[in-house]
Design a protein around this motif. Structure first.
Motif, PDB file in Angstrom:
ATOM      1  N   ILE A  24       0.836  -1.207   0.000  1.00 38.74           N
ATOM      2  CA  ILE A  24       0.000   0.000   0.000  1.00 38.74           C
ATOM      3  C   ILE A  24       0.866   1.251   0.000  1.00 38.74           C
ATOM      4  CG2 ILE A  24      -1.713   1.309   1.309  1.00 38.74           C
ATOM      5  CD1 ILE A  24      -2.673  -1.500   2.384  1.00 38.74           C
ATOM      6  N   ARG A  25       1.919   1.245   0.802  1.00 41.97           N
ATOM      7  CA  ARG A  25       2.794   2.427   0.866  1.00 41.97           C
ATOM      8  C   ARG A  25       3.516   2.650  -0.456  1.00 41.97           C
ATOM      9  NH1 ARG A  25       4.768   1.193   7.065  1.00 41.97           N
ATOM     10  NH2 ARG A  25       3.078   2.363   8.083  1.00 41.97           N
ATOM     11  N   ARG A  26       3.914   1.583  -1.118  1.00 39.94           N
ATOM     12  CA  ARG A  26       4.542   1.744  -2.430  1.00 39.94           C
ATOM     13  C   ARG A  26       3.541   2.273  -3.447  1.00 39.94           C
ATOM     14  NH1 ARG A  26       9.716  -1.318  -3.367  1.00 39.94           N
ATOM     15  NH2 ARG A  26      10.422  -1.920  -1.275  1.00 39.94           N
ATOM     16  N   ALA A  27       2.283   1.840  -3.341  1.00 46.33           N
ATOM     17  CA  ALA A  27       1.250   2.380  -4.219  1.00 46.33           C
ATOM     18  C   ALA A  27       1.073   3.873  -3.991  1.00 46.33           C
ATOM     19  CB  ALA A  27      -0.069   1.638  -3.994  1.00 46.33           C
ATOM     20  N   ILE A  28       1.095   4.283  -2.741  1.00 46.96           N
ATOM     21  CA  ILE A  28       1.012   5.711  -2.427  1.00 46.96           C
ATOM     22  C   ILE A  28       2.212   6.443  -3.019  1.00 46.96           C
ATOM     23  CG2 ILE A  28       1.062   7.400  -0.551  1.00 46.96           C
ATOM     24  CD1 ILE A  28      -0.452   5.252   1.139  1.00 46.96           C
ATOM     25  N   ASP A  29       3.376   5.822  -2.942  1.00 45.03           N
ATOM     26  CA  ASP A  29       4.585   6.451  -3.471  1.00 45.03           C
ATOM     27  C   ASP A  29       4.516   6.660  -4.978  1.00 45.03           C
ATOM     28  OD1 ASP A  29       5.699   6.606  -0.960  1.00 45.03           O
ATOM     29  OD2 ASP A  29       6.969   4.832  -1.185  1.00 45.03           O
ATOM     30  N   TYR A  30       3.876   5.720  -5.708  1.00 44.58           N
ATOM     31  CA  TYR A  30       3.781   5.961  -7.159  1.00 44.58           C
ATOM     32  C   TYR A  30       2.540   6.765  -7.549  1.00 44.58           C
ATOM     33  CZ  TYR A  30       1.308   1.331  -7.449  1.00 44.58           C
ATOM     34  OH  TYR A  30       0.476   0.251  -7.284  1.00 44.58           O
ATOM     35  N   GLY A  31       1.823   7.257  -6.537  1.00 46.88           N
ATOM     36  CA  GLY A  31       0.797   8.257  -6.811  1.00 46.88           C
ATOM     37  C   GLY A  31      -0.628   7.831  -6.589  1.00 46.88           C
ATOM     38  N   ALA A  32      -0.877   6.580  -6.208  1.00 48.64           N
ATOM     39  CA  ALA A  32      -2.249   6.126  -5.992  1.00 48.64           C
ATOM     40  C   ALA A  32      -2.876   6.885  -4.825  1.00 48.64           C
ATOM     41  CB  ALA A  32      -2.278   4.623  -5.716  1.00 48.64           C
ATOM     42  N   ARG A  33      -4.075   7.383  -5.041  1.00 48.82           N
ATOM     43  CA  ARG A  33      -4.765   8.140  -3.998  1.00 48.82           C
ATOM     44  C   ARG A  33      -6.091   7.516  -3.605  1.00 48.82           C
ATOM     45  NH1 ARG A  33      -0.498   9.137  -3.345  1.00 48.82           N
ATOM     46  NH2 ARG A  33       0.628  11.127  -3.274  1.00 48.82           N
ATOM     47  N   ARG A  34      -6.498   6.480  -4.298  1.00 52.22           N
ATOM     48  CA  ARG A  34      -7.616   5.642  -3.861  1.00 52.22           C
ATOM     49  C   ARG A  34      -7.129   4.202  -3.946  1.00 52.22           C
ATOM     50  NH1 ARG A  34     -13.071   6.462  -6.866  1.00 52.22           N
ATOM     51  NH2 ARG A  34     -13.861   5.229  -5.105  1.00 52.22           N
ATOM     52  N   ILE A  35      -7.188   3.499  -2.824  1.00 56.53           N
ATOM     53  CA  ILE A  35      -6.595   2.163  -2.745  1.00 56.53           C
ATOM     54  C   ILE A  35      -7.537   1.231  -1.997  1.00 56.53           C
ATOM     55  CG2 ILE A  35      -4.609   0.812  -1.984  1.00 56.53           C
ATOM     56  CD1 ILE A  35      -3.012   3.453  -1.915  1.00 56.53           C
ATOM     57  N   GLU A  36      -7.838   0.068  -2.589  1.00 58.25           N
ATOM     58  CA  GLU A  36      -8.538  -0.991  -1.868  1.00 58.25           C
ATOM     59  C   GLU A  36      -7.526  -1.646  -0.940  1.00 58.25           C
ATOM     60  OE1 GLU A  36     -10.448  -3.937  -4.245  1.00 58.25           O
ATOM     61  OE2 GLU A  36     -12.284  -2.769  -4.422  1.00 58.25           O
ATOM     62  N   VAL A  37      -7.645  -1.367   0.341  1.00 63.79           N
ATOM     63  CA  VAL A  37      -6.624  -1.849   1.277  1.00 63.79           C
ATOM     64  C   VAL A  37      -6.939  -3.228   1.839  1.00 63.79           C
ATOM     65  CG1 VAL A  37      -5.868   0.470   1.895  1.00 63.79           C
ATOM     66  CG2 VAL A  37      -7.706  -0.621   3.215  1.00 63.79           C
ATOM     67  N   ALA A  38      -8.224  -3.628   1.832  1.00 63.86           N
ATOM     68  CA  ALA A  38      -8.595  -4.921   2.409  1.00 63.86           C
ATOM     69  C   ALA A  38     -10.055  -5.197   2.107  1.00 63.86           C
ATOM     70  CB  ALA A  38      -8.382  -4.922   3.924  1.00 63.86           C
ATOM     71  N   SER A  39     -10.465  -6.435   2.338  1.00 65.10           N
ATOM     72  CA  SER A  39     -11.893  -6.758   2.321  1.00 65.10           C
ATOM     73  C   SER A  39     -12.261  -7.359   3.672  1.00 65.10           C
ATOM     74  CB  SER A  39     -12.239  -7.727   1.184  1.00 65.10           C
ATOM     75  OG  SER A  39     -11.577  -8.965   1.336  1.00 65.10           O
ATOM     76  N   PHE A  40     -13.448  -6.992   4.153  1.00 62.97           N
ATOM     77  CA  PHE A  40     -13.919  -7.423   5.464  1.00 62.97           C
ATOM     78  C   PHE A  40     -14.969  -8.505   5.237  1.00 62.97           C
ATOM     79  CE2 PHE A  40     -11.967  -3.378   5.883  1.00 62.97           C
ATOM     80  CZ  PHE A  40     -11.350  -3.391   7.111  1.00 62.97           C
ATOM     81  N   VAL A  41     -14.461  -9.696   4.948  1.00 62.69           N
ATOM     82  CA  VAL A  41     -15.301 -10.830   4.595  1.00 62.69           C
ATOM     83  C   VAL A  41     -14.990 -11.991   5.533  1.00 62.69           C
ATOM     84  CG1 VAL A  41     -15.536 -10.131   2.180  1.00 62.69           C
ATOM     85  CG2 VAL A  41     -13.596 -11.561   2.870  1.00 62.69           C
ATOM     86  N   ASN A  42     -15.738 -13.070   5.391  1.00 61.55           N
ATOM     87  CA  ASN A  42     -15.548 -14.245   6.229  1.00 61.55           C
ATOM     88  C   ASN A  42     -14.144 -14.808   6.024  1.00 61.55           C
ATOM     89  OD1 ASN A  42     -15.578 -16.804   7.433  1.00 61.55           O
ATOM     90  ND2 ASN A  42     -17.746 -17.126   6.949  1.00 61.55           N
ATOM     91  N   PRO A  43     -13.294 -14.804   7.057  1.00 58.79           N
ATOM     92  CA  PRO A  43     -11.912 -15.259   6.886  1.00 58.79           C
ATOM     93  C   PRO A  43     -11.804 -16.748   6.540  1.00 58.79           C
ATOM     94  CG  PRO A  43     -12.392 -14.877   9.202  1.00 58.79           C
ATOM     95  CD  PRO A  43     -13.549 -14.327   8.424  1.00 58.79           C
ATOM     96  N   ARG A  44     -12.848 -17.514   6.834  1.00 59.91           N
ATOM     97  CA  ARG A  44     -12.817 -18.928   6.457  1.00 59.91           C
ATOM     98  C   ARG A  44     -12.953 -19.089   4.944  1.00 59.91           C
ATOM     99  NH1 ARG A  44     -16.096 -18.962  10.940  1.00 59.91           N
ATOM    100  NH2 ARG A  44     -17.987 -19.149   9.664  1.00 59.91           N
ATOM    101  N   ARG A  45     -13.644 -18.161   4.311  1.00 62.70           N
ATOM    102  CA  ARG A  45     -13.836 -18.244   2.859  1.00 62.70           C
ATOM    103  C   ARG A  45     -12.708 -17.551   2.100  1.00 62.70           C
ATOM    104  NH1 ARG A  45     -19.465 -17.344   0.361  1.00 62.70           N
ATOM    105  NH2 ARG A  45     -18.592 -18.970  -0.996  1.00 62.70           N
ATOM    106  N   VAL A  46     -12.166 -16.480   2.680  1.00 62.50           N
ATOM    107  CA  VAL A  46     -11.061 -15.757   2.038  1.00 62.50           C
ATOM    108  C   VAL A  46      -9.965 -15.566   3.088  1.00 62.50           C
ATOM    109  CG1 VAL A  46     -10.404 -13.777   0.612  1.00 62.50           C
ATOM    110  CG2 VAL A  46     -12.787 -14.534   0.645  1.00 62.50           C
ATOM    111  N   PRO A  47      -9.171 -16.593   3.345  1.00 61.13           N
ATOM    112  CA  PRO A  47      -8.156 -16.514   4.411  1.00 61.13           C
ATOM    113  C   PRO A  47      -7.153 -15.382   4.217  1.00 61.13           C
ATOM    114  CG  PRO A  47      -8.474 -18.782   3.690  1.00 61.13           C
ATOM    115  CD  PRO A  47      -9.228 -17.926   2.729  1.00 61.13           C
TER     116      PRO A  47
END
Length: 318
Positions: A48-71
């Motif tokens: 994420i920090r490298r994405a910010i460094d190359y200029g990204a200003r909107r970033i999908e940082v995570a998903s808040f889903v069932n960890p058993r389905r998407v570990p």
């Protein structure tokens, strides 16, 4: 010769003025979610920090889903906490239901990303909701964000085709966006979740959706499963999409869509857009360096073409 339609005139003026295409970097979420080897919190935050460094200003940082389905997303709260607030950067948390929205809001993300599904079969397998239910849930998620003084956006998954039932009726998608727009999201995205769309199809649907919800912006999310992703992005931009989802290195895929491999690489999309005279605010060479770093983290070669070929001699447009 007939006069140009207002829509065509606006698009031509847009390209002539070299205005900016907004980029959403989805690598930390959509890029990683299908990977079996768990990536550490440290490396996710570094991505994420490298994405910010190359200029990204909107970033999908995570998903808040069932960890058993998407570990891979089990440490969503830890990633957001370790990253902290970043002035000028919108940290997006993807959520599929109200429970996920509550988690994401409690973590402190800046924007919720809700998902509605254009196919009953895919929706039931992916998030336990048919298409109609997913619209209702997405509307409630948008309301939850607004009540918390946050923003929210909605992505329509499998907007161009379902892996279980085939083609999706564009009229159904238009009806969905009409209902979703009433909830007050900041934008609506069309996702080619399984990478089946072609440029003419993308242009037609983006145009129709744009007219149905304007002035609400349209975002596009393309997968490169069948080698049409970059062309589909261009078709979407020509049709009036103003925001584009990309993933560093081309990493990504959907755990619940058979064969849905590969997002469009951030660096590949930047090369196309910049060489075409469109600004994004991102640095291509820095993105290429970050992609090479990500290959080392993942321990494999990623789909990106620019990471192999390198940039071309030109005046950088960012």
């Amino acid at each position: 010769m007939p006069a140009e339609e207002p829509f065509e005139t606006e698009i031509n003026e847009y390209f002539n003025m070299h205005q900016r295409i907004e980029i959403v970097e989805v690598g930390p979420r959509d890029g990683l979610q299908n990977e079996k080897e768990i990536v550490s919190t440290f490396d996710k935050v570094e991505l994420i920090r490298r994405a910010i460094d190359y200029g990204a200003r909107r970033i999908e940082v995570a998903s808040f889903v069932n960890p058993r389905r998407v570990p891979q997303m089990a440490n969503a709260e830890e990633v957001v906490s370790a990253l902290g607030e970043v002035p000028g950067v919108t940290r997006i948390g993807l959520v599929l239901n109200e429970m996920g929205a509550e988690r994401a809001l409690a973590s402190g993300v800046d924007q919720l990303g809700a998902v509605a599904v254009a196919s009953d079969s895919f929706g039931i397998r992916n998030q336990g909701q048919d298409s109609s239910d997913s619209v209702d849930v997405a509307r409630r998620i948008v309301s939850m964000a607004r009540e918390a003084r946050k923003t929210a956006q909605v992505t329509i998954a499998v907007a161009f085709g379902c892996p279980f039932t085939g083609d999706v009726d564009p009229d159904h998608v238009i009806a969905m966006v009409g209902a979703l727009a009433q909830a007050g999201p900041v934008e609506i995205a069309l996702a080619d979740t399984i990478g089946v769309a072609v440029p003419t199809q993308v242009a037609q649907l983006v145009t129709s959706v744009r007219k149905a919800i304007e002035p609400l912006p349209v975002r596009i999310h393309c997968h490169d499963t069948r080698n049409t992703g970059i062309a589909n992005i261009w078709a979407a931009v020509e049709a009036g999409a103003r925001t584009v989802d990309v993933s560093l290195g081309g990493l990504g895929g959907c755990p619940f869509a058979p064969g849905a491999a590969g997002n469009v690489a951030t660096e590949d999309a930047l090369y196309m857009l910049h060489r075409s005279g469109l600004a994004t605010g991102l640095e291509l060479d820095a993105a290429i360096r970050a992609s090479v770093w990500l290959e080392q983290v993942m321990g494999k070669q990623l789909p990106s073409k620019l990471a192999r070929a390198g940039n071309f001699f030109m005046q950088e447009i960012s």
